[in-house]
Design an enzyme around this catalytic site. Structure first.
Site, PDB file in Angstrom:
ATOM      1  N   ARG A  20     -97.256  42.374  33.564  1.00  0.00           N
ATOM      2  CA  ARG A  20     -98.419  41.482  33.493  1.00  0.00           C
ATOM      3  C   ARG A  20     -98.270  40.328  34.487  1.00  0.00           C
ATOM      4  O   ARG A  20     -97.186  40.090  35.022  1.00  0.00           O
ATOM      5  CB  ARG A  20     -98.575  40.949  32.064  1.00  0.00           C
ATOM      6  CG  ARG A  20     -98.925  42.044  31.080  1.00  0.00           C
ATOM      7  CD  ARG A  20     -99.333  41.504  29.738  1.00  0.00           C
ATOM      8  NE  ARG A  20     -99.791  42.592  28.867  1.00  0.00           N
ATOM      9  CZ  ARG A  20    -100.389  42.404  27.703  1.00  0.00           C
ATOM     10  NH1 ARG A  20    -100.605  41.181  27.254  1.00  0.00           N
ATOM     11  NH2 ARG A  20    -100.774  43.442  26.979  1.00  0.00           N
ATOM     12  N   THR A  79     -91.484  46.522  26.581  1.00  0.00           N
ATOM     13  CA  THR A  79     -90.736  46.577  27.836  1.00  0.00           C
ATOM     14  C   THR A  79     -91.673  46.735  29.029  1.00  0.00           C
ATOM     15  O   THR A  79     -91.321  46.403  30.162  1.00  0.00           O
ATOM     16  CB  THR A  79     -89.736  47.759  27.808  1.00  0.00           C
ATOM     17  OG1 THR A  79     -90.421  48.946  27.388  1.00  0.00           O
ATOM     18  CG2 THR A  79     -88.592  47.479  26.846  1.00  0.00           C
ATOM     19  N   GLU A  80     -92.903  47.227  28.781  1.00  0.00           N
ATOM     20  CA  GLU A  80     -93.886  47.402  29.856  1.00  0.00           C
ATOM     21  C   GLU A  80     -94.678  46.114  30.137  1.00  0.00           C
ATOM     22  O   GLU A  80     -95.339  45.997  31.179  1.00  0.00           O
ATOM     23  CB  GLU A  80     -94.867  48.525  29.502  1.00  0.00           C
ATOM     24  CG  GLU A  80     -94.262  49.922  29.541  1.00  0.00           C
ATOM     25  CD  GLU A  80     -93.346  50.224  28.363  1.00  0.00           C
ATOM     26  OE1 GLU A  80     -93.579  49.670  27.270  1.00  0.00           O
ATOM     27  OE2 GLU A  80     -92.387  50.996  28.540  1.00  0.00           O
ATOM     28  N   LEU A  95     -90.990  39.056   2.152  1.00  0.00           N
ATOM     29  CA  LEU A  95     -91.365  39.914   3.286  1.00  0.00           C
ATOM     30  C   LEU A  95     -90.368  39.803   4.431  1.00  0.00           C
ATOM     31  O   LEU A  95     -89.954  38.702   4.802  1.00  0.00           O
ATOM     32  CB  LEU A  95     -92.752  39.507   3.793  1.00  0.00           C
ATOM     33  CG  LEU A  95     -93.241  40.208   5.065  1.00  0.00           C
ATOM     34  CD1 LEU A  95     -93.705  41.623   4.742  1.00  0.00           C
ATOM     35  CD2 LEU A  95     -94.351  39.414   5.737  1.00  0.00           C
ATOM     36  N   ARG A 116    -106.943  34.262  29.099  1.00  0.00           N
ATOM     37  CA  ARG A 116    -106.226  35.226  28.264  1.00  0.00           C
ATOM     38  C   ARG A 116    -105.206  34.542  27.357  1.00  0.00           C
ATOM     39  O   ARG A 116    -104.966  34.991  26.236  1.00  0.00           O
ATOM     40  CB  ARG A 116    -105.529  36.266  29.148  1.00  0.00           C
ATOM     41  CG  ARG A 116    -106.481  37.255  29.806  1.00  0.00           C
ATOM     42  CD  ARG A 116    -105.721  38.193  30.735  1.00  0.00           C
ATOM     43  NE  ARG A 116    -104.677  38.910  30.041  1.00  0.00           N
ATOM     44  CZ  ARG A 116    -104.865  40.064  29.389  1.00  0.00           C
ATOM     45  NH1 ARG A 116    -106.078  40.614  29.348  1.00  0.00           N
ATOM     46  NH2 ARG A 116    -103.857  40.674  28.790  1.00  0.00           N
ATOM     47  N   ASP A 156    -103.150  44.457  19.433  1.00  0.00           N
ATOM     48  CA  ASP A 156    -103.811  44.667  20.711  1.00  0.00           C
ATOM     49  C   ASP A 156    -105.123  43.886  20.796  1.00  0.00           C
ATOM     50  O   ASP A 156    -105.797  43.668  19.787  1.00  0.00           O
ATOM     51  CB  ASP A 156    -104.089  46.167  20.882  1.00  0.00           C
ATOM     52  CG  ASP A 156    -104.326  46.549  22.328  1.00  0.00           C
ATOM     53  OD1 ASP A 156    -104.071  45.716  23.226  1.00  0.00           O
ATOM     54  OD2 ASP A 156    -104.782  47.682  22.565  1.00  0.00           O
ATOM     55  N   ASN A 170    -105.741  40.748  22.422  1.00  0.00           N
ATOM     56  CA  ASN A 170    -105.782  39.284  22.521  1.00  0.00           C
ATOM     57  C   ASN A 170    -106.482  38.809  23.797  1.00  0.00           C
ATOM     58  O   ASN A 170    -107.378  37.955  23.758  1.00  0.00           O
ATOM     59  CB  ASN A 170    -104.361  38.706  22.496  1.00  0.00           C
ATOM     60  CG  ASN A 170    -103.675  38.879  21.167  1.00  0.00           C
ATOM     61  OD1 ASN A 170    -104.324  39.032  20.135  1.00  0.00           O
ATOM     62  ND2 ASN A 170    -102.350  38.862  21.184  1.00  0.00           N
ATOM     63  N   GLY A 171    -106.060  39.372  24.933  1.00  0.00           N
ATOM     64  CA  GLY A 171    -106.625  38.941  26.206  1.00  0.00           C
ATOM     65  C   GLY A 171    -108.083  39.307  26.349  1.00  0.00           C
ATOM     66  O   GLY A 171    -108.900  38.495  26.816  1.00  0.00           O
ATOM     67  N   TRP A 197     -93.739  43.352  31.091  1.00  0.00           N
ATOM     68  CA  TRP A 197     -93.266  42.588  32.248  1.00  0.00           C
ATOM     69  C   TRP A 197     -94.124  42.836  33.484  1.00  0.00           C
ATOM     70  O   TRP A 197     -94.025  42.113  34.475  1.00  0.00           O
ATOM     71  CB  TRP A 197     -91.809  42.956  32.557  1.00  0.00           C
ATOM     72  CG  TRP A 197     -90.863  42.536  31.473  1.00  0.00           C
ATOM     73  CD1 TRP A 197     -90.252  43.345  30.564  1.00  0.00           C
ATOM     74  CD2 TRP A 197     -90.429  41.204  31.178  1.00  0.00           C
ATOM     75  NE1 TRP A 197     -89.470  42.592  29.714  1.00  0.00           N
ATOM     76  CE2 TRP A 197     -89.551  41.279  30.073  1.00  0.00           C
ATOM     77  CE3 TRP A 197     -90.688  39.951  31.747  1.00  0.00           C
ATOM     78  CZ2 TRP A 197     -88.947  40.155  29.525  1.00  0.00           C
ATOM     79  CZ3 TRP A 197     -90.084  38.834  31.192  1.00  0.00           C
ATOM     80  CH2 TRP A 197     -89.222  38.942  30.097  1.00  0.00           C
ATOM     81  N   LEU A 200     -99.842  55.196  20.942  1.00  0.00           N
ATOM     82  CA  LEU A 200     -98.677  54.518  20.364  1.00  0.00           C
ATOM     83  C   LEU A 200     -97.990  53.570  21.342  1.00  0.00           C
ATOM     84  O   LEU A 200     -97.231  52.690  20.913  1.00  0.00           O
ATOM     85  CB  LEU A 200     -97.664  55.546  19.860  1.00  0.00           C
ATOM     86  CG  LEU A 200     -98.158  56.427  18.708  1.00  0.00           C
ATOM     87  CD1 LEU A 200     -97.062  57.378  18.266  1.00  0.00           C
ATOM     88  CD2 LEU A 200     -98.621  55.569  17.534  1.00  0.00           C
ATOM     89  N   HIS A 252    -103.779  34.901  23.189  1.00  0.00           N
ATOM     90  CA  HIS A 252    -102.423  35.019  22.663  1.00  0.00           C
ATOM     91  C   HIS A 252    -102.128  33.899  21.654  1.00  0.00           C
ATOM     92  O   HIS A 252    -101.443  34.123  20.655  1.00  0.00           O
ATOM     93  CB  HIS A 252    -101.404  34.981  23.801  1.00  0.00           C
ATOM     94  CG  HIS A 252    -101.519  36.154  24.726  1.00  0.00           C
ATOM     95  ND1 HIS A 252    -101.477  37.464  24.279  1.00  0.00           N
ATOM     96  CD2 HIS A 252    -101.680  36.226  26.075  1.00  0.00           C
ATOM     97  CE1 HIS A 252    -101.599  38.281  25.309  1.00  0.00           C
ATOM     98  NE2 HIS A 252    -101.728  37.558  26.409  1.00  0.00           N
TER      99      HIS A 252
END
Length: 229
Positions: free
Chosen positions: A61, A56-57, A121, A23, A10, A12-13, A59, A184, A27
């Site tokens: 933006r 999924t949320e 990894l 922004r 969380d 970045n922008g 989108w 979360l 990223h």
């Protein structure tokens, strides 16, 4: 010893905006941080690192930002797939890729294909992922198997977890969220049931190897009782 870490990347922008930049630059720097933390986690012998890259949320933006985010996997893997391969890192993904442009889907699948035999990894990219959606799809799949006679109605938690996108990965020991938020955000709700949480105030682009090791040290000093005494 921590085996599996999940991270909500969380800030970045907001980090970019605080520096007077677009922004998208946040990223881009966030993608560089993925490389940094993946290599460090691999050096530390951590088995899996699951990163919330696109929910999924997301989108909701602005279209310009979504367009850039769709291009980011190609930029990242074109630059770093060779290095990830050389370090024995295995690229995986969870989520529903189909909504992304075909070029984005091809790049992610090709990165997974190129690294599928690596044994270091597991770098798991959660992209177009939402936990409620994941659990809903798992329930549908299980219900269909019951109808088809290939699953028993008396399923237990371990059996149901095999229907989730994270099947085959270790239990998540630790969740990290950057940028000061303490929620979360529909991420791995089933899988985080007994995970430890660490919330830090700095943004994802500001997470470096030293800070990552500090978080791991904090985790290893916690007393995990899993409901016991």
């Amino acid at each position: 010893m921590v085996k599996h870490i999940a991270i909500i990347m969380d800030g970045n922008g907001r980090w970019a905006k605080a520096h007077g930049w677009e922004r998208t630059k946040g990223h881009k720097q966030g993608a560089e941080t993925i490389r940094t933390i993946a290599l460090e986690a691999n050096r530390m012998g951590i088995e899996a690192l699951t990163l919330y890259a696109f929910s999924t949320e997301n989108w909701k933006r602005p279209p310009k930002e979504i367009e850039y985010l769709c291009k980011l996997p190609k930029m990242f893997f074109n630059r770093y797939i060779k290095e990830l391969n050389e370090n024995n890192i295995k690229v995986m993904y969870i989520g529903e890729l189909e909504r992304f442009p075909s070029e984005t889907v091809s790049v992610i699948k090709e990165a997974a294909r190129q690294t599928e035999s690596n044994t270091g990894l597991k770098l798991v990219i959660a992209i177009n992922y939402g936990s409620r959606r994941e659990i809903t799809l798992a329930a549908r799949h299980y219900a269909q198997d019951v109808v088809n006679g290939t699953a028993n109605v008396e399923i237990d938690e371990e059996g149901f977890s095999k229907y989730l996108m994270t099947d085959g990965l270790p239990e998540i020991d630790l969740l990290i969220r950057t940028s000061g938020e303490k929620r979360l955000s529909n991420y791995l709700l089933w899988q985080l049931a007994y995970s430890e949480f660490v919330f830090v105030d700095y943004a994802w682009p500001e997470l470096n190897e030293a800070r990552f090791r500090e978080i791991i040290n904090e985790f290893e000093n916690r007393d995990r009782r899993f409901g016991g005494v």
